[in-house]
Design an enzyme around this catalytic site. Sequence first.
Site, mmCIF file in Angstrom:
data_model
loop_
_atom_site.group_PDB
_atom_site.id
_atom_site.type_symbol
_atom_site.label_atom_id
_atom_site.label_comp_id
_atom_site.label_asym_id
_atom_site.label_seq_id
_atom_site.Cartn_x
_atom_site.Cartn_y
_atom_site.Cartn_z
ATOM 1 N N LYS A 117 39.205 17.144 -48.925
ATOM 2 C CA LYS A 117 40.303 17.777 -48.187
ATOM 3 C C LYS A 117 41.624 17.640 -48.930
ATOM 4 C CE LYS A 117 38.423 18.529 -43.678
ATOM 5 N NZ LYS A 117 38.522 18.534 -42.242
ATOM 6 N N LYS A 199 28.989 23.185 -48.067
ATOM 7 C CA LYS A 199 28.611 23.195 -46.646
ATOM 8 C C LYS A 199 29.339 24.313 -45.890
ATOM 9 C CE LYS A 199 31.757 20.351 -43.993
ATOM 10 N NZ LYS A 199 31.938 19.749 -42.725
ATOM 11 N N LYS A 202 33.957 25.420 -40.544
ATOM 12 C CA LYS A 202 34.759 26.218 -39.595
ATOM 13 C C LYS A 202 36.007 26.792 -40.228
ATOM 14 C CE LYS A 202 34.771 23.037 -35.864
ATOM 15 N NZ LYS A 202 35.379 21.886 -36.510
HETATM 16 P P1 ATP Z 1 36.543 21.740 -40.664
HETATM 17 O O1 ATP Z 1 36.116 22.933 -41.459
HETATM 18 O O2 ATP Z 1 37.718 21.983 -39.810
HETATM 19 O O3 ATP Z 1 36.659 20.493 -41.466
HETATM 20 P P2 ATP Z 1 33.835 21.383 -39.848
HETATM 21 O O4 ATP Z 1 33.191 22.700 -39.699
HETATM 22 O O5 ATP Z 1 33.541 20.605 -41.073
HETATM 23 O O6 ATP Z 1 35.387 21.503 -39.622
HETATM 24 P P3 ATP Z 1 33.831 19.182 -37.952
HETATM 25 O O7 ATP Z 1 34.625 19.326 -36.717
HETATM 26 O O8 ATP Z 1 34.436 18.363 -39.045
HETATM 27 O O9 ATP Z 1 33.423 20.589 -38.555
HETATM 28 O O10 ATP Z 1 32.390 18.606 -37.601
HETATM 29 C C1 ATP Z 1 31.784 18.584 -36.337
HETATM 30 C C2 ATP Z 1 30.349 18.172 -36.478
HETATM 31 O O11 ATP Z 1 29.609 19.196 -37.138
HETATM 32 C C3 ATP Z 1 30.160 16.908 -37.322
HETATM 33 O O12 ATP Z 1 29.162 16.112 -36.730
HETATM 34 C C4 ATP Z 1 29.684 17.424 -38.642
HETATM 35 O O13 ATP Z 1 28.874 16.500 -39.325
HETATM 36 C C5 ATP Z 1 28.895 18.645 -38.240
HETATM 37 N N1 ATP Z 1 28.877 19.649 -39.299
HETATM 38 C C6 ATP Z 1 29.955 20.253 -39.835
HETATM 39 N N2 ATP Z 1 29.593 21.150 -40.759
HETATM 40 C C7 ATP Z 1 28.236 21.088 -40.830
HETATM 41 C C8 ATP Z 1 27.250 21.772 -41.612
HETATM 42 N N3 ATP Z 1 27.590 22.692 -42.482
HETATM 43 N N4 ATP Z 1 25.957 21.471 -41.397
HETATM 44 C C9 ATP Z 1 25.586 20.550 -40.491
HETATM 45 N N5 ATP Z 1 26.460 19.866 -39.728
HETATM 46 C C10 ATP Z 1 27.771 20.123 -39.887
#
Ligand code: ATP
Length: 337
Positions: A117, A199, A202
């Site tokens: 990040k 990965k 969001k």
């Molecule tokens: P951001 O993009 O804002 O960092 P994010 O999509 O990474 O958000 P988080 O809110 O950080 O999502 O994560 C929420 C949950 O979803 C966590 O348990 C994280 O491990 C899971 N998660 C996030 N992205 C993935 C992915 N690509 N595959 C599986 N699990 C995920």
Amino acid sequence: MEKDNARQRVLSGIQPTGTFTLGNYLGAVRNWPLLQNEYDCVYMIADQHSITVKQEPKLLRQRTLEAGAMLLASGIDPDKSLVFIQSQNPAHSQLSWALSCYTMFGELSRMTQYKDKSAKHADNINAGLFTYPVLMAADILIYNAHKVPVGADQKQHVELARDIATRFNNLYGETFVLPENLNPKVGAKIMSLQEPTKKMSKSDTNEKATILLLDDETKIMKKFKSAVTDSENCVRYDVENKPGISNLMGIYNVFTGKSFEEIEKEFDGLGYGAFKEAVGTSVVEGLRPFQTKYNDIISDKAYLQKVLTEGAEKSYAYAMRTVRKVYKKIGFVQFDK
Ligand code: ATP
Ligand code: LTN
């Protein structure tokens, strides 16, 4: 939440940084309702975590409520589990400060999410981005959670929470339960549809890279159709050499229950077009009940507010017991009331 230790506890959280992706769902949220009958579950909308990256206040407020509705739509039942907004329960930040004094600079420097990040937001490498895993440790340890169901990317943070708990327990005697992470076997890391070695996230600005849980049928089908694959034209599970196809196979596996072998057989000689179409259809159908439920909940703001307010009150009452216990052990003066 039960006060005795009759049942083990689960805690998890998700940031309100946008509509949840298929990655969030398969790696984390989808599994949360499945745990409610066996554990005392606490699920949190981590708005305090989300401001480690710049957020627009109005949008953050809207997304926080939408996140609440998405959690309920996923099947979390407020009669069984606590659901609340992190900033409405100040006990977490209170514990976080104390824990930060038992967390080493070197430990935080090794966290890959911090490194990722800070590379992505080079103009805003704030202290919160760095100390974020301490607040996450507080979220977990404050409920004496045994299990933390998260995707693979959060495993390192749960391990750090465990190390902090161990250090504190060694200094002051048994205080915290040592948490363990709970990763799903398939779906723990769903990859971007456009860059399948990264990965799915969001906050990705490339719309085609993510399937959002509220995308309609046309969008979902279109995004799968344009998913990056390879030139072999053979549906085969091989993460190293075929990350795109393997990612789609993982998704199809979760929604249909078919094993990788069965999927390889099903699409033998059929090519990628047919496979992508089948994956898209399984996702459209798999998400339909969630979408219907979401629309009901988001249009009933009073209900949503009631659930989140009760969740904050109950979780605060429990969490403050831990804060008091920790403050006492550390040596902070407490006057009897
Ligand atoms: P951001 O993009 O804002 O960092 P994010 O999509 O990474 O958000 P988080 O809110 O950080 O999502 O994560 C929420 C949950 O979803 C966590 O348990 C994280 O491990 C899971 N998660 C996030 N992205 C993935 C992915 N690509 N595959 C599986 N699990 C995920
Ligand atoms: N850091 C997590 C969200 C999160 C969390 C938690 C997950 C905040 N606090 C406690 C599990 C337990 C994330 O970015 N996905």
